[in-house]
Design an enzyme around this catalytic site. Sequence first.
Site, short mmCIF file in Angstrom:
data_model
loop_
_atom_site.label_atom_id
_atom_site.label_comp_id
_atom_site.label_asym_id
_atom_site.label_seq_id
_atom_site.Cartn_x
_atom_site.Cartn_y
_atom_site.Cartn_z
N ASP A 13 0.81 -1.22 0.00
CA ASP A 13 0.00 0.00 0.00
C ASP A 13 0.84 1.27 0.00
O ASP A 13 0.44 2.30 0.53
CB ASP A 13 -0.96 0.03 1.21
CG ASP A 13 -1.83 -1.20 1.24
OD1 ASP A 13 -2.33 -1.58 0.15
OD2 ASP A 13 -2.00 -1.80 2.31
N LYS A 16 2.19 2.14 -5.08
CA LYS A 16 2.88 1.65 -6.28
C LYS A 16 2.03 1.85 -7.53
O LYS A 16 2.54 2.17 -8.59
CB LYS A 16 3.20 0.15 -6.15
CG LYS A 16 4.19 -0.18 -5.07
CD LYS A 16 4.42 -1.67 -4.99
CE LYS A 16 3.22 -2.46 -4.51
NZ LYS A 16 2.81 -2.20 -3.11
N GLY A 40 -4.14 -4.44 -4.12
CA GLY A 40 -5.19 -3.51 -4.49
C GLY A 40 -4.54 -2.22 -4.90
O GLY A 40 -3.97 -1.53 -4.09
N HIS A 41 -4.55 -1.93 -6.17
CA HIS A 41 -3.93 -0.70 -6.65
C HIS A 41 -5.00 0.34 -6.96
O HIS A 41 -5.94 0.05 -7.68
CB HIS A 41 -3.10 -0.99 -7.90
CG HIS A 41 -1.84 -1.74 -7.59
ND1 HIS A 41 -1.12 -2.42 -8.54
CD2 HIS A 41 -1.18 -1.91 -6.44
CE1 HIS A 41 -0.06 -2.97 -7.97
NE2 HIS A 41 -0.08 -2.68 -6.69
N GLN A 223 2.13 -6.16 -3.02
CA GLN A 223 2.50 -6.12 -1.60
C GLN A 223 3.81 -5.34 -1.41
O GLN A 223 4.08 -4.44 -2.17
CB GLN A 223 2.59 -7.53 -1.00
CG GLN A 223 1.26 -8.28 -0.97
CD GLN A 223 0.88 -8.86 -2.32
OE1 GLN A 223 1.66 -9.50 -2.95
NE2 GLN A 223 -0.34 -8.63 -2.75
#
Length: 434
Positions: A13, A16, A40-41, A223
Amino acid sequence: MPATVIVGAQWGDEGKGKIVDLLAQHADLVCRYQGGPNAGHTIVVGDETYKIRQIPSGVVTGKTCIIGAGCVVDPTVFLAEVDELEARGHATAGRVHVSGNAHVIMPWHVAIDQASERRLGNLQIGTTRRGIGPAYADKALRIGIRVQDLLDPKILRQKIEVALAEKNLWLEKVYGEPPLELGEIAGRFEEYAQRIRPYVADTSLLVDRALRDGQSVLLEGGQGTLLDLDHGTYPFVTSSSTIAANAAAGVGMGPNRIDRVMGVAKAYVTRVGEGPFPSEIVGPDQERMREVGHEYGTVTGRNRRCGWLDLVALRYAVRVNGIDRLALTKLDVLSHFAELPVCTRYRLRDGAETEDFPAHQSDFHAARPVYETLPGWEESLDACATVDDLPDAARRYVAFVERELEVEVTLIGTGADRDSVLAPYGLAALTGSL
Ligand code: IMP
Ligand code: MG
Protein backbone atom coordinates in the site's frame (compact mmCIF):
# COMPACT_ATOMS: atom_id res chain seq x y z
CA MET A 1 14.27 2.86 -20.82
CA PRO A 2 14.81 -0.88 -20.42
CA ALA A 3 13.63 -3.07 -17.52
CA THR A 4 12.67 -1.37 -14.26
CA VAL A 5 11.30 -3.07 -11.18
CA ILE A 6 8.86 -1.10 -9.04
CA VAL A 7 8.85 -2.64 -5.60
CA GLY A 8 7.01 -1.82 -2.39
CA ALA A 9 9.56 -0.88 0.27
CA GLN A 10 7.28 -1.28 3.30
CA TRP A 11 4.25 -3.49 4.09
CA GLY A 12 2.39 -2.83 0.85
CA ASP A 13 0.00 0.00 0.00
CA GLU A 14 2.89 2.38 -0.63
CA GLY A 15 1.17 3.83 -3.69
CA LYS A 16 2.88 1.65 -6.28
CA GLY A 17 -0.19 1.75 -8.51
CA LYS A 18 0.09 5.47 -8.91
CA ILE A 19 3.83 5.36 -9.60
CA VAL A 20 3.42 2.52 -12.10
CA ASP A 21 0.60 4.45 -13.75
CA LEU A 22 2.88 7.47 -14.10
CA LEU A 23 5.89 5.57 -15.42
CA ALA A 24 3.74 3.32 -17.60
CA GLN A 25 2.99 6.33 -19.75
CA HIS A 26 6.61 6.05 -20.92
CA ALA A 27 6.79 2.25 -20.98
CA ASP A 28 5.67 -0.38 -23.47
CA LEU A 29 5.01 -3.37 -21.28
CA VAL A 30 3.84 -3.63 -17.67
CA CYS A 31 4.17 -6.96 -15.84
CA ARG A 32 3.08 -8.38 -12.50
CA TYR A 33 5.53 -11.01 -11.27
CA GLN A 34 3.92 -12.38 -8.09
CA GLY A 35 0.82 -12.23 -5.94
CA GLY A 36 -2.77 -12.09 -7.05
CA PRO A 37 -5.99 -10.33 -6.10
CA ASN A 38 -4.65 -9.68 -2.59
CA ALA A 39 -3.06 -6.59 -4.14
CA GLY A 40 -5.19 -3.51 -4.49
CA HIS A 41 -3.93 -0.70 -6.65
CA THR A 42 -5.80 2.57 -6.62
CA ILE A 43 -5.33 4.90 -9.56
CA VAL A 44 -7.02 8.27 -9.83
CA VAL A 45 -7.28 9.87 -13.26
CA GLY A 46 -9.27 13.09 -13.15
CA ASP A 47 -12.69 12.18 -11.76
CA GLU A 48 -12.18 8.49 -12.40
CA THR A 49 -10.95 6.12 -9.72
CA TYR A 50 -9.75 2.65 -10.64
CA LYS A 51 -9.25 -0.07 -8.08
CA ILE A 52 -7.39 -2.89 -9.72
CA ARG A 53 -6.44 -6.13 -8.03
CA GLN A 54 -5.43 -8.70 -10.58
CA ILE A 55 -4.44 -6.96 -13.80
CA PRO A 56 -1.30 -4.75 -13.83
CA SER A 57 -2.17 -1.12 -13.27
CA GLY A 58 -0.58 -0.16 -16.62
CA VAL A 59 -3.83 -1.28 -18.22
CA VAL A 60 -5.40 2.10 -17.44
CA THR A 61 -2.76 3.78 -19.60
CA GLY A 62 -3.48 1.34 -22.42
CA LYS A 63 -0.20 -0.53 -22.20
CA THR A 64 0.42 -4.17 -22.90
CA CYS A 65 0.04 -5.95 -19.58
CA ILE A 66 1.41 -9.26 -18.45
CA ILE A 67 0.49 -11.50 -15.55
CA GLY A 68 3.63 -13.58 -15.11
CA ALA A 69 4.17 -17.21 -14.17
CA GLY A 70 4.88 -16.28 -10.56
CA CYS A 71 1.37 -14.91 -10.06
CA VAL A 72 -1.80 -16.58 -8.86
CA VAL A 73 -4.95 -15.76 -10.79
CA ASP A 74 -8.53 -15.81 -9.60
CA PRO A 75 -10.58 -16.12 -12.81
CA THR A 76 -13.64 -14.62 -11.14
CA VAL A 77 -11.71 -11.49 -10.23
CA PHE A 78 -9.80 -11.39 -13.50
CA LEU A 79 -12.92 -11.59 -15.65
CA ALA A 80 -14.81 -9.08 -13.51
CA GLU A 81 -11.93 -6.66 -14.01
CA VAL A 82 -11.86 -7.32 -17.73
CA ASP A 83 -15.60 -6.57 -17.88
CA GLU A 84 -15.26 -3.41 -15.86
CA LEU A 85 -12.29 -2.12 -17.86
CA GLU A 86 -14.05 -2.85 -21.14
CA ALA A 87 -17.20 -1.11 -19.91
CA ARG A 88 -15.11 1.94 -19.06
CA GLY A 89 -13.52 2.02 -22.49
CA HIS A 90 -10.23 0.19 -21.91
CA ALA A 91 -9.63 -2.57 -24.42
CA THR A 92 -8.16 -5.74 -22.94
CA ALA A 93 -8.13 -8.12 -25.90
CA GLY A 94 -4.63 -8.47 -27.30
CA ARG A 95 -3.40 -6.20 -24.56
CA VAL A 96 -3.62 -8.30 -21.41
CA HIS A 97 -1.66 -11.55 -21.39
CA VAL A 98 -1.64 -14.24 -18.72
CA SER A 99 1.09 -16.83 -18.35
CA GLY A 100 -0.10 -20.40 -18.80
CA ASN A 101 2.21 -21.28 -15.90
CA ALA A 102 0.49 -19.00 -13.42
CA HIS A 103 -1.55 -20.87 -10.84
CA VAL A 104 -5.30 -20.62 -10.53
CA ILE A 105 -6.97 -19.65 -7.28
CA MET A 106 -9.83 -22.12 -6.95
CA PRO A 107 -12.93 -21.76 -4.75
CA TRP A 108 -11.48 -24.17 -2.17
CA HIS A 109 -8.43 -21.93 -1.77
CA VAL A 110 -10.66 -19.04 -0.83
CA ALA A 111 -12.78 -21.23 1.45
CA ILE A 112 -9.73 -22.68 3.19
CA ASP A 113 -8.06 -19.26 3.59
CA GLN A 114 -11.19 -18.01 5.34
CA ALA A 115 -11.73 -21.12 7.44
CA SER A 116 -8.09 -21.32 8.45
CA GLU A 117 -7.96 -17.70 9.59
CA ARG A 118 -11.14 -18.21 11.61
CA ARG A 119 -9.67 -21.29 13.20
CA LEU A 120 -6.42 -19.54 14.11
CA GLY A 121 -8.46 -17.02 16.12
CA ASN A 122 -6.14 -14.51 17.73
CA LEU A 123 -3.13 -16.24 16.16
CA GLN A 124 -4.46 -15.34 12.72
CA ILE A 125 -2.22 -13.73 10.12
CA GLY A 126 -4.86 -11.28 9.00
CA THR A 127 -4.74 -12.36 5.37
CA THR A 128 -6.89 -10.77 2.70
CA ARG A 129 -8.83 -14.07 2.64
CA ARG A 130 -8.55 -14.26 -1.10
CA GLY A 131 -7.04 -17.76 -1.22
CA ILE A 132 -3.49 -16.59 -1.85
CA GLY A 133 -1.70 -18.77 0.73
CA PRO A 134 -3.58 -22.01 -0.04
CA ALA A 135 -3.04 -21.50 -3.80
CA TYR A 136 0.72 -21.04 -3.38
CA ALA A 137 0.81 -23.97 -0.95
CA ASP A 138 -0.76 -26.26 -3.56
CA LYS A 139 1.69 -24.95 -6.14
CA ALA A 140 4.60 -25.91 -3.88
CA LEU A 141 2.95 -29.28 -3.22
CA ARG A 142 2.69 -29.73 -7.00
CA ILE A 143 -1.04 -30.30 -6.90
CA GLY A 144 -2.05 -26.86 -8.15
CA ILE A 145 -4.15 -26.08 -11.20
CA ARG A 146 -2.40 -23.86 -13.70
CA VAL A 147 -3.89 -21.42 -16.17
CA GLN A 148 -2.92 -23.73 -19.02
CA ASP A 149 -4.99 -26.51 -17.43
CA LEU A 150 -8.02 -24.37 -18.16
CA LEU A 151 -7.41 -24.84 -21.86
CA ASP A 152 -8.13 -28.55 -21.84
CA PRO A 153 -11.63 -29.40 -20.56
CA LYS A 154 -10.72 -33.04 -19.85
CA ILE A 155 -7.63 -32.20 -17.81
CA LEU A 156 -9.51 -29.43 -16.04
CA ARG A 157 -12.41 -31.62 -14.96
CA GLN A 158 -10.08 -34.36 -13.80
CA LYS A 159 -7.94 -31.96 -11.79
CA ILE A 160 -10.97 -30.40 -10.15
CA GLU A 161 -12.31 -33.85 -9.28
CA VAL A 162 -9.05 -35.02 -7.73
CA ALA A 163 -8.57 -31.79 -5.81
CA LEU A 164 -12.11 -31.63 -4.49
CA ALA A 165 -12.00 -35.21 -3.21
CA GLU A 166 -9.29 -34.06 -0.81
CA LYS A 167 -10.26 -30.42 -0.23
CA ASN A 168 -13.79 -31.32 0.77
CA LEU A 169 -12.41 -33.63 3.45
CA TRP A 170 -10.41 -30.72 4.83
CA LEU A 171 -13.34 -28.35 4.65
CA GLU A 172 -15.76 -30.74 6.34
CA LYS A 173 -13.62 -32.68 8.78
CA VAL A 174 -11.00 -30.15 9.77
CA TYR A 175 -12.82 -26.85 9.46
CA GLY A 176 -16.44 -27.92 9.84
CA GLU A 177 -17.42 -26.10 6.66
CA PRO A 178 -19.88 -27.25 3.98
CA PRO A 179 -18.28 -29.14 1.07
CA LEU A 180 -18.00 -27.63 -2.40
CA GLU A 181 -19.94 -29.09 -5.25
CA LEU A 182 -18.07 -30.65 -8.15
CA GLY A 183 -20.72 -30.04 -10.81
CA GLU A 184 -21.14 -26.38 -9.98
CA ILE A 185 -17.42 -25.65 -9.90
CA ALA A 186 -16.57 -27.66 -13.00
CA GLY A 187 -19.37 -25.99 -14.95
CA ARG A 188 -18.38 -22.51 -13.84
CA PHE A 189 -14.68 -23.03 -14.59
CA GLU A 190 -15.42 -24.46 -18.02
CA GLU A 191 -17.15 -21.18 -18.79
CA TYR A 192 -14.27 -19.16 -17.36
CA ALA A 193 -11.89 -21.22 -19.46
CA GLN A 194 -13.65 -20.19 -22.66
CA ARG A 195 -13.36 -16.56 -21.73
CA ILE A 196 -9.77 -16.69 -20.50
CA ARG A 197 -8.40 -18.66 -23.45
CA PRO A 198 -7.61 -15.64 -25.65
CA TYR A 199 -5.63 -14.02 -22.85
CA VAL A 200 -3.28 -16.96 -22.28
CA ALA A 201 0.17 -16.47 -23.79
CA ASP A 202 3.85 -17.37 -23.54
CA THR A 203 4.57 -14.30 -21.45
CA SER A 204 8.28 -15.01 -20.90
CA LEU A 205 8.71 -14.93 -24.67
CA LEU A 206 6.72 -11.70 -24.96
CA VAL A 207 8.98 -10.01 -22.40
CA ASP A 208 12.10 -11.29 -24.10
CA ARG A 209 10.95 -10.02 -27.48
CA ALA A 210 10.06 -6.63 -26.05
CA LEU A 211 13.49 -6.26 -24.46
CA ARG A 212 15.24 -7.37 -27.63
CA ASP A 213 13.25 -4.79 -29.57
CA GLY A 214 14.50 -2.10 -27.22
CA GLN A 215 11.11 -1.62 -25.61
CA SER A 216 10.80 -0.56 -22.03
CA VAL A 217 9.39 -2.96 -19.48
CA LEU A 218 8.02 -2.17 -16.05
CA LEU A 219 7.87 -4.99 -13.52
CA GLU A 220 5.29 -4.16 -10.92
CA GLY A 221 5.52 -5.81 -7.52
CA GLY A 222 2.49 -6.61 -5.40
CA GLN A 223 2.50 -6.12 -1.60
CA GLY A 224 5.85 -4.99 -0.19
CA THR A 225 9.30 -6.00 1.01
CA LEU A 226 8.31 -6.72 4.60
CA LEU A 227 5.57 -9.06 3.34
CA ASP A 228 8.12 -11.14 1.39
CA LEU A 229 7.86 -14.84 2.21
CA ASP A 230 11.62 -15.23 2.82
CA HIS A 231 12.78 -11.78 3.86
CA GLY A 232 9.68 -10.26 5.43
CA THR A 233 8.26 -10.42 8.92
CA TYR A 234 7.34 -14.12 8.78
CA PRO A 235 4.77 -15.52 9.47
CA PHE A 236 2.96 -12.19 9.03
CA VAL A 237 3.77 -12.10 5.33
CA THR A 238 2.19 -13.02 2.05
CA SER A 239 2.91 -16.36 0.38
CA SER A 240 5.11 -15.16 -2.46
CA SER A 241 8.46 -13.48 -2.88
CA THR A 242 7.75 -9.80 -3.30
CA ILE A 243 11.30 -8.49 -3.62
CA ALA A 244 12.90 -7.15 -6.78
CA ALA A 245 15.02 -10.20 -7.57
CA ASN A 246 11.88 -12.27 -7.94
CA ALA A 247 10.72 -10.01 -10.75
CA ALA A 248 13.08 -11.86 -13.06
CA ALA A 249 12.02 -15.30 -11.85
CA GLY A 250 8.34 -14.38 -11.79
CA VAL A 251 8.16 -13.31 -15.42
CA GLY A 252 10.83 -15.72 -16.68
CA MET A 253 13.83 -13.63 -17.67
CA GLY A 254 17.46 -13.43 -16.59
CA PRO A 255 18.24 -11.30 -13.52
CA ASN A 256 20.93 -9.48 -15.49
CA ARG A 257 18.23 -7.89 -17.61
CA ILE A 258 16.91 -5.81 -14.75
CA ASP A 259 18.36 -2.33 -15.10
CA ARG A 260 16.75 -0.34 -12.33
CA VAL A 261 15.03 -0.99 -9.05
CA MET A 262 12.72 1.73 -7.85
CA GLY A 263 11.44 1.40 -4.32
CA VAL A 264 8.14 2.97 -3.38
CA ALA A 265 7.65 4.10 0.20
CA LYS A 266 5.07 6.24 1.90
CA ALA A 267 6.38 9.29 3.77
CA TYR A 268 5.07 7.41 6.80
CA VAL A 269 4.19 3.71 7.23
CA THR A 270 1.03 1.61 7.24
CA ARG A 271 0.38 -2.04 7.77
CA VAL A 272 -2.78 -4.13 7.46
CA GLY A 273 -3.08 -7.43 9.22
CA GLU A 274 -1.25 -8.66 12.25
CA GLY A 275 2.41 -8.62 13.22
CA PRO A 276 4.97 -6.38 14.93
CA PHE A 277 5.23 -2.76 13.84
CA PRO A 278 7.80 -0.74 15.86
CA SER A 279 6.91 2.76 14.68
CA GLU A 280 3.14 2.27 15.03
CA ILE A 281 1.65 5.48 16.40
CA VAL A 282 0.17 5.38 19.88
CA GLY A 283 -2.47 7.98 20.63
CA PRO A 284 -4.83 10.20 18.67
CA ASP A 285 -2.40 10.79 15.79
CA GLN A 286 -3.05 7.16 14.79
CA GLU A 287 -6.67 7.86 13.91
CA ARG A 288 -5.81 11.25 12.51
CA MET A 289 -3.29 9.85 10.07
CA ARG A 290 -5.72 7.11 9.01
CA GLU A 291 -8.33 9.72 8.26
CA VAL A 292 -6.20 12.21 6.34
CA GLY A 293 -4.39 9.44 4.50
CA HIS A 294 -7.59 7.46 3.79
CA GLU A 295 -5.82 4.43 5.17
CA TYR A 296 -8.44 1.75 4.67
CA GLY A 297 -7.66 -1.44 2.73
CA THR A 298 -8.47 -1.45 -1.00
CA VAL A 299 -9.26 -5.16 -0.96
CA THR A 300 -10.69 -5.75 2.50
CA GLY A 301 -11.76 -2.29 3.68
CA ARG A 302 -9.92 -2.91 6.96
CA ASN A 303 -8.36 -0.07 8.94
CA ARG A 304 -4.68 0.17 8.15
CA ARG A 305 -2.42 0.60 11.16
CA CYS A 306 -0.43 3.83 10.85
CA GLY A 307 3.10 4.67 11.95
CA TRP A 308 5.87 7.20 11.55
CA LEU A 309 8.45 6.71 8.85
CA ASP A 310 10.75 3.82 9.78
CA LEU A 311 14.21 4.27 8.26
CA VAL A 312 15.57 1.07 9.81
CA ALA A 313 13.01 -0.95 7.89
CA LEU A 314 13.50 1.19 4.79
CA ARG A 315 17.28 0.76 4.93
CA TYR A 316 16.63 -2.98 4.98
CA ALA A 317 14.35 -2.68 1.95
CA VAL A 318 17.07 -0.79 0.09
CA ARG A 319 19.46 -3.64 0.91
CA VAL A 320 17.35 -6.68 0.04
CA ASN A 321 15.95 -5.21 -3.16
CA GLY A 322 18.94 -3.24 -4.40
CA ILE A 323 16.79 -0.11 -4.53
CA ASP A 324 18.66 2.58 -6.45
CA ARG A 325 15.94 5.23 -6.47
CA LEU A 326 13.01 5.92 -4.24
CA ALA A 327 9.52 7.27 -4.78
CA LEU A 328 8.26 8.87 -1.58
CA THR A 329 4.47 9.00 -1.70
CA LYS A 330 1.76 10.82 0.23
CA LEU A 331 4.01 13.56 1.58
CA ASP A 332 0.90 15.76 1.68
CA VAL A 333 -0.56 13.65 4.48
CA LEU A 334 2.21 14.90 6.76
CA SER A 335 1.03 18.49 6.23
CA HIS A 336 -1.43 17.82 9.05
CA PHE A 337 1.22 17.29 11.75
CA ALA A 338 3.28 19.93 13.53
CA GLU A 339 6.09 17.54 14.41
CA LEU A 340 7.31 14.56 12.46
CA PRO A 341 9.07 11.80 14.35
CA VAL A 342 11.23 9.63 12.09
CA CYS A 343 12.55 6.31 13.37
CA THR A 344 16.28 6.19 12.63
CA ARG A 345 17.32 3.36 14.96
CA TYR A 346 15.83 0.55 17.02
CA ARG A 347 16.58 0.04 20.69
CA LEU A 348 16.97 -3.67 21.34
CA ARG A 349 16.20 -5.66 24.48
CA ASP A 350 19.72 -5.26 25.84
CA GLY A 351 19.49 -1.50 25.41
CA ALA A 352 21.82 -1.42 22.41
CA GLU A 353 20.79 0.72 19.48
CA THR A 354 21.00 -0.42 15.89
CA GLU A 355 20.46 0.98 12.41
CA ASP A 356 20.18 -2.52 11.00
CA PHE A 357 16.96 -4.45 10.76
CA PRO A 358 17.05 -7.28 13.33
CA ALA A 359 17.68 -10.68 11.80
CA HIS A 360 15.89 -12.53 14.59
CA GLN A 361 12.10 -12.30 14.99
CA SER A 362 12.22 -11.88 18.77
CA ASP A 363 14.61 -8.94 18.46
CA PHE A 364 12.29 -7.34 15.95
CA HIS A 365 9.29 -8.02 18.16
CA ALA A 366 10.94 -6.31 21.10
CA ALA A 367 12.53 -3.47 19.12
CA ARG A 368 11.56 0.03 20.26
CA PRO A 369 11.79 2.96 17.87
CA VAL A 370 14.35 5.71 18.46
CA TYR A 371 13.01 8.86 16.86
CA GLU A 372 14.53 12.02 15.53
CA THR A 373 11.79 14.60 15.36
CA LEU A 374 11.77 16.87 12.32
CA PRO A 375 9.67 20.03 12.13
CA GLY A 376 6.45 19.82 10.12
CA TRP A 377 5.35 22.45 7.58
CA GLU A 378 1.63 22.56 8.29
CA GLU A 379 0.65 23.92 4.92
CA SER A 380 -0.99 22.35 1.92
CA LEU A 381 1.19 21.01 -0.89
CA ASP A 382 -1.62 21.34 -3.43
CA ALA A 383 -0.10 24.30 -5.24
CA CYS A 384 3.41 22.86 -5.44
CA ALA A 385 4.22 22.45 -9.11
CA THR A 386 7.94 21.84 -8.62
CA VAL A 387 10.22 20.83 -5.79
CA ASP A 388 11.18 24.47 -5.33
CA ASP A 389 7.59 25.24 -4.36
CA LEU A 390 7.73 22.81 -1.44
CA PRO A 391 7.93 24.37 2.03
CA ASP A 392 11.48 24.32 3.43
CA ALA A 393 10.57 21.80 6.11
CA ALA A 394 9.15 19.42 3.49
CA ARG A 395 12.31 19.67 1.42
CA ARG A 396 14.37 19.03 4.55
CA TYR A 397 12.26 15.97 5.36
CA VAL A 398 12.97 14.50 1.93
CA ALA A 399 16.67 15.41 2.13
CA PHE A 400 16.85 13.70 5.53
CA VAL A 401 15.49 10.48 4.03
CA GLU A 402 17.97 10.64 1.15
CA ARG A 403 20.90 11.20 3.48
CA GLU A 404 19.94 8.41 5.87
CA LEU A 405 19.34 5.88 3.11
CA GLU A 406 21.97 7.08 0.65
CA VAL A 407 19.37 6.81 -2.10
CA GLU A 408 17.95 9.59 -4.24
CA VAL A 409 14.26 10.36 -3.89
CA THR A 410 13.38 10.77 -7.54
CA LEU A 411 9.60 11.07 -7.16
CA ILE A 412 7.53 12.75 -4.46
CA GLY A 413 3.79 12.20 -4.18
CA THR A 414 1.85 15.29 -3.09
CA GLY A 415 -1.75 14.15 -3.66
CA ALA A 416 -3.93 11.34 -4.95
CA ASP A 417 -4.25 12.55 -8.52
CA ARG A 418 -2.06 11.31 -11.34
CA ASP A 419 -0.51 14.77 -11.73
CA SER A 420 0.33 15.31 -8.09
CA VAL A 421 3.88 14.03 -8.35
CA LEU A 422 7.12 15.97 -8.25
CA ALA A 423 10.31 14.74 -9.86
CA PRO A 424 13.23 16.46 -8.09
CA TYR A 425 15.76 15.19 -10.62
CA GLY A 426 13.45 15.76 -13.57
CA LEU A 427 11.03 13.39 -15.23
CA ALA A 428 13.27 13.11 -18.28
CA ALA A 429 16.02 11.75 -16.06
CA LEU A 430 13.55 9.13 -14.88
CA THR A 431 12.05 8.06 -18.16
CA GLY A 432 15.01 8.55 -20.45
CA SER A 433 17.32 6.41 -18.38
CA LEU A 434 14.65 4.43 -16.63
P1 IMP B 1 -2.41 -12.70 2.00
O1 IMP B 1 -1.48 -12.15 0.99
O2 IMP B 1 -3.85 -12.47 1.67
O3 IMP B 1 -2.12 -14.13 2.33
O4 IMP B 1 -2.19 -11.89 3.37
C1 IMP B 1 -0.97 -12.01 4.11
C2 IMP B 1 -0.56 -10.69 4.70
O5 IMP B 1 -0.21 -9.79 3.65
C3 IMP B 1 -1.65 -9.97 5.49
O6 IMP B 1 -1.04 -9.23 6.54
C4 IMP B 1 -2.25 -9.01 4.49
O7 IMP B 1 -2.86 -7.90 5.10
C5 IMP B 1 -1.00 -8.62 3.74
N1 IMP B 1 -1.27 -8.16 2.37
C6 IMP B 1 -1.52 -8.92 1.28
N2 IMP B 1 -1.69 -8.16 0.20
C7 IMP B 1 -1.51 -6.90 0.58
C8 IMP B 1 -1.52 -5.65 -0.12
O8 IMP B 1 -1.70 -5.55 -1.33
N3 IMP B 1 -1.29 -4.54 0.65
C9 IMP B 1 -1.04 -4.62 1.97
N4 IMP B 1 -1.01 -5.76 2.66
C10 IMP B 1 -1.24 -6.89 1.97
MG1 MG C 1 -2.82 -1.98 -1.85
